[in-house]
Design an enzyme around this catalytic site. Structure first.
Site, short mmCIF file in Angstrom:
data_model
loop_
_atom_site.label_atom_id
_atom_site.label_comp_id
_atom_site.label_asym_id
_atom_site.label_seq_id
_atom_site.Cartn_x
_atom_site.Cartn_y
_atom_site.Cartn_z
CD GLU A 1 19.87 10.33 16.84
OE1 GLU A 1 21.03 10.71 16.72
OE2 GLU A 1 18.86 10.68 16.12
CB CYS B 1 22.20 11.92 13.99
SG CYS B 1 20.47 12.43 13.70
#
Length: 541
Positions: free
Chosen positions: A292, A326
């Site tokens: 990720e 994020c």
């Protein structure tokens, strides 16, 4: 094969409020004071042995008080990394042979320890080492509790998936671990991610080398201690500290590398992937790569958007934890009719946000950015915008670093929706807004889909259900997690499995069963209860 029994139904851990005068606030304040006044020796853990690395020293500081030392670690050398890999091999047989229930019990026990006596320690370490507000640190720790509880339930669900059997036969699947070790590389911004990346593969029977970010070592150190108290056997998860090629190179070139579990920058993940590709013929098995990575997450407002909803989700989505999630909102597209009503209350709210010493003042909204490198990147972006002819900076724009690496919550308003402020990932409290004419909404919808190379999170803000449905279709590949009338942050384990595509990662969805499937190598077994005694078939008569 694992015998799997019923496990407790998972539940999301309740988030404590830490209101003034509450017991949890008093306990936390005491733990913060104690931890801030101690300079810990932050040792690695290899095969159950706590030891310092043989590499360069690492000073662990408070980002909001960067002259204040929290502890010292040392980087791992290739020899340290080799020892960690050997420890995974030594521990592997016994850990694989444990029943699923016995492995699951370790992580369920860890969840209860973290929800109870270890809570204030991990919240305090996350606040001080990663400069999180008390609320952001609390929800981070709750997420790690959730990962450990829900992963057990998801793993049981996977083990329960068995094939059909025909007459006089029994078919079954053995969910084996991968053959080799897992290399878990974890980021600074979430203690939950740092704890989940090594333990999710371990739950499925794998053994792991775990390298946390150097700016997250404090919380990682205590997480490892907690896992040991929960009964994790030596060598199942091996904590190594450091950064750069000295640590990763030894893992990436080892023939027993079976997988990489990564959260961090797109560039680093691409480097890991290309290095694996270069060494592919040397591995015993094809390594699983789960990552990720970056994001340039959007908020798209329609002319029907509610102004109060939009203002709140922009403030929280862009500026909680200093924009260092994020999933943080970093670009927004607002119709002019909405902007005329949104502008003043939004500016006022952002100007009220307080960033400061999260350990000394539990009431601040946020703290500092993580380190001097991040601070320099953000300052450069602000300085660029200040002289750009099509960008204004109506809110924020100030940086300071004498005491801590502080960047003021900042709003850019840009006329060119293809400018860098709408495409580059800054990873800080910078929000770029493009104001468009209401009639240009269809064009904006297409622009949002095409502008960014990332595909992590995004939000649609509208009250018209047909608009929402249509936007969801157009933006189908623009976000792995799409939010409607909500901020694009705050995925909850078991409710919104998290991950994105494009340059944002492999979209293996932490917080759901999908991620755990990557850490198992199924073996199908057929047992014939009536074996044939003659090779001939009836048609041959």
């Amino acid at each position: 094969m694992d015998a799997v029994t019923t496990v407790p139904a998972p539940r999301n851990e309740a988030v404590l409020a830490y209101t003034p005068g509450s017991p949890e606030r008093s306990a936390l304040a005491e733990r913060v004071k104690e931890m801030a006044s101690t300079q810990a020796e932050l040792r690695m853990n290899i095969g159950g042995e706590a030891r310092l690395g043989r590499g360069a020293p690492i000073d662990v500081v408070q980002p909001h008080r960067h002259r204040h030392l929290l502890g010292r670690a040392r980087g791992a050398t290739p020899d340290d990394m080799s020892a960690a890999i050997t420890a995974t091999r030594t521990a592997g047989h016994d850990w694989r042979e444990l029943s699923f229930d016995d492995r699951a019990a370790v992580f369920l026990r860890a969840a209860e320890l973290l929800a109870g006596p270890w809570r204030s320690t991990l919240v305090a370490a996350t606040m001080l080492g990663q400069s999180k507000s008390v609320h952001q640190a609390e929800i981070d720790i709750c997420e790690l509790i959730d990962f450990w509880r829900f992963n057990v339930a998801f793993a049981r669900q996977i083990h329960g998936e068995q094939p059909a059997s025909g007459p006089r036969e029994w078919n079954r699947v053995d969910y084996r671990p991968l053959e080799g070790f897992i290399y878990a590389v974890t980021p600074f911004n979430f203690t939950a991610i740092a704890g989940n990346l090594p333990t999710a593969p371990a739950l499925m029977g794998n053994t792991v080398v775990w390298k946390p970010a150097s700016t997250q070592i404090l919380a990682a150190y205590f997480t490892m201690q907690l896992l040991e108290q929960a009964g994790l056997p030596p060598g199942v998860v091996n904590l190594v500290t450091g950064s750069g090629a000295a640590v990763s190179d030894a893992a990436l070139r080892h023939p027993d590398l079976a997988g990489i579990h990564f959260t961090g920058s797109t560039g680093v993940f691409q480097h890991l992937w290309s290095t694996v590709a270069e060494n592919l013929a040397a591995y015993r098995t094809y390594p699983r790569l789960v990552g990720e990575t970056g994001g340039k997450n959007f908020v798209l407002a329609h002319p029907s958007a509610d102004v109060e909803t939009l203002a709140t989700l922009l403030v929280r989505g862009a500026f909680e934890y200093q924009g260092q999630k994020c999933s943080a909102a970093s670009r927004a597209y607002v119709p002019r009719s909405v902007w005329n009503r949104l502008r003043e209350p939004l500016f006022a709210a952002v100007n009220e946000l307080s960033y400061g010493d999260v350990g000394g003042n539990l009431g601040v909204f946020g703290g500092a950015v993580i380190d001097s490198r991040s601070h320099a990147t953000l300052q450069s972006a602000i300085e660029r915008a200040a002289v750009h002819p099509t960008i204004s900076t109506p809110v924020g724009g100030r940086c300071a670093q004498e005491d801590g690496w502080f960047v003021q919550p900042t709003i850019f308003v840009g006329e060119d929706p293809l400018d860098e402020i709408f495409t580059a990932e800054y990873f800080g409290p910078l929000l770029a807004i493009h104001v468009y004419d209401d009639g240009q909404y269809p064009k904006m919808l297409k622009l949002v889909e095409e502008t960014s190379r990332y595909g992590l999170t995004g939000s649609i803000v509208a009250r018209d259900p047909q608009v929402i449905a249509h936007a969801g279709q157009v933006l189908r590949f623009a976000a792995g997690n799409l939010y409607i009338n909500d901020k694009p942050t705050g995925a909850v384990v078991g409710r919104q499995p998290f991950g994105g595509g494009r340059a944002s990662g492999t979209n293996d969805k932490a917080g759901g069963p999908y991620n755990l499937m990557r850490w198992t190598s199924p073996r199908c077994i057929k047992e014939n209860f009536a074996p044939p005694a003659d090779y001939r078939y009836p048609y041959m008569d």
